[in-house]
Design an enzyme around this catalytic site. Structure first.
Site, mmCIF file in Angstrom:
data_model
loop_
_atom_site.group_PDB
_atom_site.id
_atom_site.type_symbol
_atom_site.label_atom_id
_atom_site.label_comp_id
_atom_site.label_asym_id
_atom_site.label_seq_id
_atom_site.Cartn_x
_atom_site.Cartn_y
_atom_site.Cartn_z
ATOM 1 N N GLY A 81 0.835 -1.197 0.000
ATOM 2 C CA GLY A 81 0.000 0.000 0.000
ATOM 3 C C GLY A 81 0.864 1.240 0.000
ATOM 4 O O GLY A 81 2.024 1.207 0.432
ATOM 5 N N GLN B 188 3.052 10.002 1.051
ATOM 6 C CA GLN B 188 4.336 9.291 1.084
ATOM 7 C C GLN B 188 5.197 9.578 -0.136
ATOM 8 O O GLN B 188 6.392 9.279 -0.125
ATOM 9 C CB GLN B 188 4.117 7.770 1.195
ATOM 10 C CG GLN B 188 3.570 7.345 2.552
ATOM 11 C CD GLN B 188 3.443 5.842 2.616
ATOM 12 O OE1 GLN B 188 2.484 5.283 2.127
ATOM 13 N NE2 GLN B 188 4.432 5.180 3.205
ATOM 14 N N CYS C 84 5.910 -0.074 7.342
ATOM 15 C CA CYS C 84 5.556 1.084 6.520
ATOM 16 C C CYS C 84 6.739 1.419 5.617
ATOM 17 O O CYS C 84 7.883 1.407 6.075
ATOM 18 C CB CYS C 84 5.235 2.274 7.427
ATOM 19 S SG CYS C 84 4.838 3.773 6.526
ATOM 20 N N HIS D 244 -4.312 1.611 7.422
ATOM 21 C CA HIS D 244 -2.957 2.171 7.504
ATOM 22 C C HIS D 244 -2.803 3.320 6.496
ATOM 23 O O HIS D 244 -2.296 4.391 6.842
ATOM 24 C CB HIS D 244 -1.949 1.049 7.215
ATOM 25 C CG HIS D 244 -0.517 1.467 7.193
ATOM 26 N ND1 HIS D 244 0.404 1.054 8.128
ATOM 27 C CD2 HIS D 244 0.165 2.267 6.323
ATOM 28 C CE1 HIS D 244 1.582 1.602 7.838
ATOM 29 N NE2 HIS D 244 1.469 2.335 6.746
ATOM 30 N N GLU D 245 -3.267 3.108 5.256
ATOM 31 C CA GLU D 245 -3.108 4.147 4.224
ATOM 32 C C GLU D 245 -3.995 5.352 4.515
ATOM 33 O O GLU D 245 -3.588 6.497 4.299
ATOM 34 C CB GLU D 245 -3.403 3.585 2.832
ATOM 35 C CG GLU D 245 -2.538 2.420 2.378
ATOM 36 C CD GLU D 245 -1.065 2.564 2.690
ATOM 37 O OE1 GLU D 245 -0.542 3.691 2.691
ATOM 38 O OE2 GLU D 245 -0.427 1.531 2.950
ATOM 39 N N HIS E 179 -2.434 7.629 6.857
ATOM 40 C CA HIS E 179 -1.438 8.507 6.223
ATOM 41 C C HIS E 179 -2.084 9.807 5.729
ATOM 42 O O HIS E 179 -1.458 10.865 5.756
ATOM 43 C CB HIS E 179 -0.785 7.807 5.030
ATOM 44 C CG HIS E 179 0.409 6.956 5.366
ATOM 45 N ND1 HIS E 179 1.555 7.457 5.936
ATOM 46 C CD2 HIS E 179 0.633 5.630 5.197
ATOM 47 C CE1 HIS E 179 2.441 6.473 6.091
ATOM 48 N NE2 HIS E 179 1.905 5.352 5.658
HETATM 49 NI NI NI Z 1 2.792 3.462 5.621
#
Ligand code: NI
Length: 159
Positions: free
Chosen positions: A46, A51, A90, A132-133, A136
């Protein structure tokens, strides 16, 4: 398509809240394609736009299951059920892992790259990767939620 540089821990962009996408443009589609290529190039499961330094609510996820590759714009979690704890890593934190408690099953709404509304129900690893994404996009990192952070014991896909 092109590879983008993955921002690492300490980069301030990882702490900023990403902005909602108002219009799907060719530039946004290039971003999505580049994110996919970048994610696969490092065996990730992912990747979120912050990011790669872009403050937009865009994620890509592929946990190598029957759901395949998901490209999501403005994803919102609409339902949650159960909790479970598992190891997570991550791509912005190479070499470390931590135990993170997440919702076991989630309902999610988003736009696809054509601007069509999509709704999916995910559980297990896919639900974990999506949560998790989406974290972010709010400037939240897995280390904020993790307990028992440690050096990666073995090679495992990052997010
Ligand atoms: Ni991550």
């Amino acid at each position: 398509m092109a590879l983008r540089i993955i921002r690492k821990a300490g980069d301030p962009v990882l702490r900023e809240a990403a902005k909602e996408v108002r219009k799907i443009t060719p530039v946004l589609k290039v971003l999505l394609d580049d994110m996919v290529e970048t994610m696969y190039s490092v065996q990730g499961v992912g990747l979120a736009a912050p990011q790669v330094g872009v403050g937009k609510r865009v994620i890509v996820v592929d946990v190598r299951d029957e759901n395949g590759l998901l490209k999501m714009i403005n994803p919102v979690i609409t339902g949650r059920e159960g909790r479970e704890t598992d190891m997570e890593g991550c791509l912005s934190f190479p070499g470390i892992q931590g135990e993170v408690e997440r919702d076991h099953r989630i309902m999610l709404r988003a736009l696809d790259p054509e601007g069509e509304e999509m709704e999916i129900c995910a559980s297990g690893l896919l639900a974990r990767a999506l949560q998790h994404e989406i974290d972010h996009l709010d400037g939240v990192l897995f280390v904020d939620r993790a307990v028992h952070i440690a050096e990666e014991a073995r090679s495992k896909a990052g997010q």
